[in-house]
Design an enzyme around this catalytic site. Sequence first.
Site, mmCIF file in Angstrom:
data_model
loop_
_atom_site.group_PDB
_atom_site.id
_atom_site.type_symbol
_atom_site.label_atom_id
_atom_site.label_comp_id
_atom_site.label_asym_id
_atom_site.label_seq_id
_atom_site.Cartn_x
_atom_site.Cartn_y
_atom_site.Cartn_z
ATOM 1 N N THR A 1 0.835 -1.206 0.000
ATOM 2 C CA THR A 1 0.000 0.000 0.000
ATOM 3 C C THR A 1 0.867 1.252 0.000
ATOM 4 O O THR A 1 0.376 2.340 0.273
ATOM 5 C CB THR A 1 -0.921 0.032 1.236
ATOM 6 N N GLU B 1 0.467 4.230 -12.929
ATOM 7 C CA GLU B 1 -0.816 4.705 -12.413
ATOM 8 C C GLU B 1 -1.213 5.990 -13.127
ATOM 9 O O GLU B 1 -0.366 6.840 -13.398
ATOM 10 C CB GLU B 1 -0.719 4.978 -10.914
ATOM 11 N N HIS C 1 -5.422 2.431 -5.750
ATOM 12 C CA HIS C 1 -4.701 3.425 -4.950
ATOM 13 C C HIS C 1 -5.668 4.301 -4.140
ATOM 14 O O HIS C 1 -5.720 5.516 -4.306
ATOM 15 C CB HIS C 1 -3.805 4.296 -5.833
ATOM 16 N N GLY D 1 -5.864 4.059 -0.600
ATOM 17 C CA GLY D 1 -5.515 3.867 0.805
ATOM 18 C C GLY D 1 -6.020 4.945 1.734
ATOM 19 O O GLY D 1 -6.440 4.665 2.863
ATOM 20 N N ARG E 1 4.099 2.363 -2.450
ATOM 21 C CA ARG E 1 4.302 2.885 -3.798
ATOM 22 C C ARG E 1 4.645 1.739 -4.735
ATOM 23 O O ARG E 1 5.392 0.816 -4.374
ATOM 24 C CB ARG E 1 5.423 3.931 -3.839
#
Length: 319
Positions: free
Chosen positions: A237, A268, A286, A288, A239
């Site tokens: 979680t 991304e 992504h 989080g 990079r």
Amino acid sequence: MARPTIWIPRRLSDATLERAQATYECVINWEDGLSSADDIVAMSAQVDGIIPCHSELFTAEVAARLDPRLKIIANHSVGVDHCDLPALRSRGIAVTNTPDVLSDATAEIAMLLMLGAARRAVEGDRLVRTGAWNFWSPSFMVGKQVTGARLGIIGMGRVGRAFADKARGFGMDIHYYNRTRLNPDQEQGATYCDSIESLLPVADFLSLHCPSTPETEGLMNAQRFDQLPDGAVFVNTARGALVDETAMLGALETGKLSAAGLDCFASEPGGNPEFADRENIFMLPHIGSATRKTRDAMGFRALDNLDAFFRGDVPKDLL
């Protein structure tokens, strides 16, 4: 005295935008689209500060072209791998981030990914959702148990410690590697490993919580995946740049990894298309820190840094 002008290139929380507009002259990207390097450079001549996300890239090339009017980049993120800090500092531009406020939200996602990967959530959801669930036996959908297992954490900063706290609720035996050993109050019984190589062989579950830097790029490569116990579960979680994705796929193929849970990717947005048909990879886009509470807190922390800077104080989160 004229109010400073700031640019907000992404659609932040309503509470953040309301507060920003009450204090500053604001240029807001209400359509929430991505900004190019040329967009960033052009806007730097029109504003005194920017509140970017990790989607706005301040490379050395961009930093060299920024207008002298721009004085501060108050990031709406903890990670600053999208900013070339030495290049920005050389232009006299202050850079801040938003630590502390997203640790619990990100740790929650890490726990979701760990549980989902271990208990075959992708496969199970597909079976029920498509009507293919027509069988049961004691050998059906058997996964890996989290409770009581050994958890390895690389990076025991705020998010790593928040994740460890949650993992203790599952009775997990926590081992960690960090650049410096934590004090006993912060360790809370976790076992310190003085190298990544000494951590990996004991990690039935491995979770990354370290920053992306030139030194940590590709941290999890084929050699390191191979040092994990057979059937380990891998969670990221932090990079995407921390992981050699080809090596991770190889570890899944051989069974060195039984599953992976990912909230970040080398590319991304979009992720890695090679992951799409693999039911032992549980993926999220992504998200989080994507709770209302945390998004408000991140926006307010960025504004706190701007407020301090423009009244002549040192921002709390100056990098």
